[in-house]
Design a protein around this motif. Sequence first.
Motif, PDB file in Angstrom:
ATOM      1  N   CYS A   1       0.825  -1.211   0.000  1.00 14.96           N
ATOM      2  CA  CYS A   1       0.000   0.000   0.000  1.00 14.96           C
ATOM      3  C   CYS A   1       0.856   1.257   0.000  1.00 14.96           C
ATOM      4  CB  CYS A   1      -0.931   0.011   1.205  1.00 14.96           C
ATOM      5  SG  CYS A   1      -2.236  -1.195   1.033  1.00 14.96           S
TER       6      CYS A   1
ATOM      7  N   GLU B   1       0.479   4.089  -2.696  1.00 10.45           N
ATOM      8  CA  GLU B   1       0.207   5.462  -2.270  1.00 10.45           C
ATOM      9  C   GLU B   1       1.284   6.430  -2.759  1.00 10.45           C
ATOM     10  OE1 GLU B   1      -0.108   4.626   1.837  1.00 10.45           O
ATOM     11  OE2 GLU B   1      -2.128   3.796   1.597  1.00 10.45           O
TER      12      GLU B   1
ATOM     13  N   VAL C   1      -2.988   9.639   3.545  1.00  4.05           N
ATOM     14  CA  VAL C   1      -3.559   8.672   4.477  1.00  4.05           C
ATOM     15  C   VAL C   1      -3.889   9.412   5.766  1.00  4.05           C
ATOM     16  CG1 VAL C   1      -3.166   6.516   5.706  1.00  4.05           C
ATOM     17  CG2 VAL C   1      -2.141   6.856   3.488  1.00  4.05           C
TER      18      VAL C   1
ATOM     19  N   GLN D   1      -2.978   5.792   9.906  1.00  2.00           N
ATOM     20  CA  GLN D   1      -1.532   5.594  10.038  1.00  2.00           C
ATOM     21  C   GLN D   1      -1.180   4.986  11.385  1.00  2.00           C
ATOM     22  OE1 GLN D   1       1.112   8.574   8.943  1.00  2.00           O
ATOM     23  NE2 GLN D   1       0.287   8.813   6.897  1.00  2.00           N
TER      24      GLN D   1
ATOM     25  N   GLY E   1      -4.708   4.054   0.649  1.00  2.10           N
ATOM     26  CA  GLY E   1      -5.481   5.203   1.124  1.00  2.10           C
ATOM     27  C   GLY E   1      -5.978   5.058   2.543  1.00  2.10           C
ATOM     28  N   GLY E   2      -5.675   3.983   3.231  1.00  4.10           N
ATOM     29  CA  GLY E   2      -6.110   3.854   4.627  1.00  4.10           C
ATOM     30  C   GLY E   2      -6.301   2.413   5.045  1.00  4.10           C
TER      31      GLY E   2
ATOM     32  N   SER F   1       4.718   5.774   7.503  1.00  2.00           N
ATOM     33  CA  SER F   1       3.492   5.632   8.279  1.00  2.00           C
ATOM     34  C   SER F   1       3.582   6.271   9.672  1.00  2.00           C
ATOM     35  CB  SER F   1       3.143   4.136   8.404  1.00  2.00           C
ATOM     36  OG  SER F   1       1.774   3.983   8.690  1.00  2.00           O
TER      37      SER F   1
ATOM     38  N   ARG G   1      -9.993   6.401   6.086  1.00  2.00           N
ATOM     39  CA  ARG G   1      -9.741   6.266   4.660  1.00  2.00           C
ATOM     40  C   ARG G   1      -9.598   7.642   4.034  1.00  2.00           C
ATOM     41  NH1 ARG G   1     -13.370   2.082   1.351  1.00  2.00           N
ATOM     42  NH2 ARG G   1     -14.701   1.803   3.138  1.00  2.00           N
ATOM     43  N   SER G   2      -8.748   7.733   3.034  1.00  2.00           N
ATOM     44  CA  SER G   2      -8.573   8.996   2.341  1.00  2.00           C
ATOM     45  C   SER G   2      -9.897   9.397   1.688  1.00  2.00           C
ATOM     46  CB  SER G   2      -7.492   8.831   1.287  1.00  2.00           C
ATOM     47  OG  SER G   2      -7.569   9.873   0.366  1.00  2.00           O
TER      48      SER G   2
END
Lengths: 409, 170
Positions: free
Chosen positions: A98, A102, A109, A114, A176-177, A255, A303-304
């Motif tokens: 991810c 990303e 994110v 995160q 995105g999350g 992250s 989530r984004s």
Amino acid sequence: MTDIREVSVDELRHLVSERVLTGETMLLNMGPQHPSTHGVLRLLMELDGEIIVNCIPDIGFLHTGVEKNMEAKTYQKAEVMTDRLDYLNPIGNNLAYCLAVEKLLDLDVPPRAQTVRVLLAELQRISSHLIWLGTSALDLAAMSVFLYGMREREVILDIFEMCSGQRMMTTYVRPGGLWRDVPVEFEGAVRNFLALMPRRLDEYEALLTKNELFLERTQGIGVISAQDCLRWGLTGPVLRGSGVPFDVRKARPYSGYEQFEFDVPTQTAGDIYARYLVRVQEMRESLKIIEQAINRLPYGPVRSNNRKFVPPPRSELGVSMEALIHHFKLWTEGFSAPKGAVYAATESPRGELGVYLESDGGPKPYRVHFNTPTFANLQALPLMTRGRFVADAVGVIGSIDIVLGDADR
Amino acid sequence: MDEQLKACLASFEQRFGAQVQEFRGEWTLLIAAEQIIAALQAARDEFGFEMLLDETAVDYGPEQSPRFHVIYQLYSLRDNRLLRLRTPLDGNAPHLPTAETVYPNANWKERELWDMFGIRFDGHSDLRRILMPADWQGHPLRKDYPLGYEEVQFTFNFEEIDLRKPYARE
């Protein structure tokens, strides 16, 4: 059907010494079905009595063509395959993949996602280290540690099941999350684990750290110098056991690891025992990170909000036409990534797990490559075992902490 | 971009005719195949990139020329810096000098590239297949190598498929 070709000794001629031909030394297969090769590793050993003259690792028995398969799937669907690489570290594999996606998409994110990622990745590290502790101690004939390790691992897997519905193949971390927010019981379960684990770690240490039999089998065995580690590209606890304080979480934080306080444990001896001490200490450091993460877990979305790449929440589908269109587009065609190539790396329990991702501008990854720690670390096995007993090789394999799914992909 | 990296990139441009590319904050140098070993040597000895993290390749399809790119991911522990080198390779019997002399761990990585892409590495000490069985035909990660699918058996094609099945019959 193609005819099956026998592999002759001539093809391995350059790897064995002259003494094999006269029968002075012996070639012996260890594995692929052998309990202490942790899966399906085959070692071809040239032995002089019980001394290893050379050891030739043979991998590929668990090759599943993950990289090829991912090229035929959209970015979202391909993620499911990453769980199956290193099956003791699925959250970490998801995370690495991810992060690469990303980076390629330049996607944001949210902070809550995160922090949960960090928390789960550290839980996963402890669970992976528990398996390592159990199996490598089992190889050295310490049976009970394995049973205790499995008991605590179960608590962690319950937390994963609570979050994602799956114990092992979670696919919980998404580009995105996260797939969804953590449930309300999550915090209590993690705090329960935090209260329980330090005491249990003391118990394991009481069983092994000063155990005379364990020391005999681990100290001064499988030694590799820091210089050799760098030349052979070793990472993770093997490198730190040789005195190099390299950890991707510190060197190239991802992250939000830069916000957490933790130490990178190192040892200088470079033997099996040093790697044991490093990993046990790492579990304690992971507990520190988990505690900080659960204390400061921010509220907010997981989530984004970038609808071009991240599907809208279910609740919007009934009321928003736009949300429905995005949902439909994302789950049929997928999203198109900009043309380019990125490399993202995480610290897996075994070392640096890197993902090289290349996009041609379409909805499917053009090339995905996993730079896996087991593949890198296993290559140095001959270096660590030459001139030692066969029984020592078992201990060394355990100390590298190999997962063949990780090496063979 | 700091001064040290700037000097490093400029030096590669000048000495090896490298083309510098940047994407998402990652630096890539495109270097011709003849120069690649000298460039790796310089990266390790002069610029402190002491680790080869990864060596991999990409296939752009049989109709493209150059067809392959071989990618070296270098890391400098001293400066905490990543650098990527790429070498274009022609599709017809691709071969490249081995990087094993500079970074010993290129051994397995290049075996994997031979196995998966059919790229030969000249001077490699042990160029055998590593992941696929030793008697395998073809190189799976090439773009013209199909993903295997199994045909579904229906009543109309049952016998035809059954005849091709490899399981033992009495």
